[in-house]
Design a protein around this motif. Structure first.
Motif, PDB file in Angstrom:
ATOM      1  N   TRP A 169      -3.576 -22.016  49.434  1.00 18.22           N
ATOM      2  CA  TRP A 169      -4.016 -23.121  50.282  1.00 18.22           C
ATOM      3  C   TRP A 169      -3.416 -24.439  49.818  1.00 18.22           C
ATOM      4  O   TRP A 169      -3.385 -24.726  48.622  1.00 18.22           O
ATOM      5  N   ASP A 170      -2.960 -25.241  50.764  1.00 20.86           N
ATOM      6  CA  ASP A 170      -2.495 -26.608  50.522  1.00 20.86           C
ATOM      7  C   ASP A 170      -3.674 -27.506  50.895  1.00 20.86           C
ATOM      8  O   ASP A 170      -4.059 -27.574  52.067  1.00 20.86           O
ATOM      9  N   THR A 171      -4.263 -28.175  49.907  1.00 24.27           N
ATOM     10  CA  THR A 171      -5.525 -28.883  50.105  1.00 24.27           C
ATOM     11  C   THR A 171      -5.329 -30.364  50.401  1.00 24.27           C
ATOM     12  O   THR A 171      -4.598 -31.062  49.700  1.00 24.27           O
ATOM     13  N   CYS A 172      -6.039 -30.824  51.428  1.00 27.88           N
ATOM     14  CA  CYS A 172      -6.133 -32.230  51.801  1.00 27.88           C
ATOM     15  C   CYS A 172      -7.576 -32.646  51.524  1.00 27.88           C
ATOM     16  O   CYS A 172      -8.504 -31.974  51.965  1.00 27.88           O
ATOM     17  N   VAL A 173      -7.771 -33.749  50.808  1.00 29.85           N
ATOM     18  CA  VAL A 173      -9.108 -34.153  50.376  1.00 29.85           C
ATOM     19  C   VAL A 173      -9.638 -35.304  51.232  1.00 29.85           C
ATOM     20  O   VAL A 173      -8.944 -36.297  51.452  1.00 29.85           O
ATOM     21  N   ILE A 174     -10.878 -35.130  51.680  1.00 29.21           N
ATOM     22  CA  ILE A 174     -11.611 -36.163  52.420  1.00 29.21           C
ATOM     23  C   ILE A 174     -12.925 -36.360  51.681  1.00 29.21           C
ATOM     24  O   ILE A 174     -13.650 -35.396  51.424  1.00 29.21           O
ATOM     25  N   LEU A 175     -13.238 -37.610  51.361  1.00 29.21           N
ATOM     26  CA  LEU A 175     -14.455 -37.929  50.609  1.00 29.21           C
ATOM     27  C   LEU A 175     -15.399 -38.798  51.425  1.00 29.21           C
ATOM     28  O   LEU A 175     -14.941 -39.634  52.221  1.00 29.21           O
ATOM     29  N   THR A 176     -16.698 -38.618  51.196  1.00 27.44           N
ATOM     30  CA  THR A 176     -17.639 -39.586  51.730  1.00 27.44           C
ATOM     31  C   THR A 176     -17.422 -40.890  50.952  1.00 27.44           C
ATOM     32  O   THR A 176     -16.911 -40.872  49.813  1.00 27.44           O
ATOM     33  N   PRO A 177     -17.787 -42.028  51.530  1.00 30.24           N
ATOM     34  CA  PRO A 177     -17.611 -43.288  50.793  1.00 30.24           C
ATOM     35  C   PRO A 177     -18.322 -43.298  49.440  1.00 30.24           C
ATOM     36  O   PRO A 177     -17.778 -43.807  48.453  1.00 30.24           O
ATOM     37  N   THR A 178     -19.508 -42.716  49.364  1.00 29.84           N
ATOM     38  CA  THR A 178     -20.224 -42.695  48.086  1.00 29.84           C
ATOM     39  C   THR A 178     -19.514 -41.798  47.072  1.00 29.84           C
ATOM     40  O   THR A 178     -19.432 -42.136  45.884  1.00 29.84           O
ATOM     41  N   ALA A 179     -18.974 -40.670  47.527  1.00 25.10           N
ATOM     42  CA  ALA A 179     -18.218 -39.799  46.617  1.00 25.10           C
ATOM     43  C   ALA A 179     -17.013 -40.546  46.058  1.00 25.10           C
ATOM     44  O   ALA A 179     -16.720 -40.460  44.853  1.00 25.10           O
ATOM     45  N   ALA A 180     -16.321 -41.286  46.909  1.00 24.72           N
ATOM     46  CA  ALA A 180     -15.166 -42.063  46.445  1.00 24.72           C
ATOM     47  C   ALA A 180     -15.600 -43.110  45.426  1.00 24.72           C
ATOM     48  O   ALA A 180     -14.911 -43.322  44.415  1.00 24.72           O
ATOM     49  N   ALA A 181     -16.734 -43.738  45.661  1.00 29.00           N
ATOM     50  CA  ALA A 181     -17.238 -44.736  44.715  1.00 29.00           C
ATOM     51  C   ALA A 181     -17.589 -44.091  43.383  1.00 29.00           C
ATOM     52  O   ALA A 181     -17.318 -44.657  42.321  1.00 29.00           O
ATOM     53  N   TRP A 182     -18.188 -42.899  43.430  1.00 28.24           N
ATOM     54  CA  TRP A 182     -18.522 -42.193  42.182  1.00 28.24           C
ATOM     55  C   TRP A 182     -17.269 -41.881  41.379  1.00 28.24           C
ATOM     56  O   TRP A 182     -17.265 -41.982  40.155  1.00 28.24           O
ATOM     57  N   LEU A 183     -16.201 -41.480  42.056  1.00 25.97           N
ATOM     58  CA  LEU A 183     -14.954 -41.132  41.359  1.00 25.97           C
ATOM     59  C   LEU A 183     -14.190 -42.368  40.896  1.00 25.97           C
ATOM     60  O   LEU A 183     -13.452 -42.312  39.923  1.00 25.97           O
ATOM     61  N   GLY A 184     -14.328 -43.458  41.619  1.00 24.84           N
ATOM     62  CA  GLY A 184     -13.590 -44.673  41.305  1.00 24.84           C
ATOM     63  C   GLY A 184     -12.129 -44.542  41.709  1.00 24.84           C
ATOM     64  O   GLY A 184     -11.652 -43.456  42.070  1.00 24.84           O
TER      65      GLY A 184
END
Length: 173
Positions: free
Chosen positions: A30-45
């Motif tokens: 699988w070739d993965t494309c990542v989509i995050l919720t805004p809060t998930a993106a904030a958690w990761l920084g």
């Protein structure tokens, strides 16, 4: 030629281990494309989001596209929602599309793309009546809903992780 997987991830402790999931999917073709919720993106920084983009070779999507803006991802052959939170599960079942993550989950249902969902939801919230109603609705729409007790691992240090191999195997070949 690799198949395209859209990995849609929410703010839940296993978000810190998305790289393991991406590697598991890649090993299965699988070739993965990542989509995050805004809060998930904030958690990761910014550094965490940038690391995911470097790992996949694609931008990580968080915000809604502007009118006329092209989608940077090819169409999905399958979608994985992992980790999936109680909030996003219920909003998805209600058809709410106010984030890129929810919009893509709802579009996947409309397009008939295979979807595997890995909720990371504890027993207290699973006892809430919205959980049963939402999982029933999504399963009725064709979503392969994994059991949180099977797909959520608790490490020795009490942190939660996902059983990425279980998710990858559920995608099939």
């Amino acid at each position: 030629m690799p198949r395209i997987l859209h990995l849609i991830s929410c703010a839940s402790p296993p978000i810190s281990d998305l790289a393991t999931g991406i590697d598991s999917f890649a090993a299965a073709g699988w070739d993965t494309c990542v989509i995050l919720t805004p809060t998930a993106a904030a958690w990761l920084g910014d550094d965490g989001v940038d690391a995911l983009a470097a790992r996949t070779g694609r931008p990580v999507r968080v915000r809604l596209r502007k009118p006329g803006e092209l989608d940077p991802f090819p169409p999905a052959d399958a979608v994985v929602a992992a980790p999936l939170t109680f909030n996003t599960l219920n909003r998805w079942a209600a058809g709410i599309s106010d984030t890129t993550a929810l919009g893509n989950l709802n579009r996947a249902l409309g397009l008939g793309v295979p979807v595997v969902a890995a909720p990371v939801i504890g027993p207290v919230l699973r006892a809430h009546p919205a959980y049963a109603a939402s999982t029933t609705a999504l399963e009725g729409a064709g979503v392969a809903m994994l059991d949180p007790d099977v797909v959520t691992l608790v490490r020795e240090d009490k942190t939660k992780a996902l059983a990425w191999l279980v998710i990858t195997e559920r995608l099939g070949s």
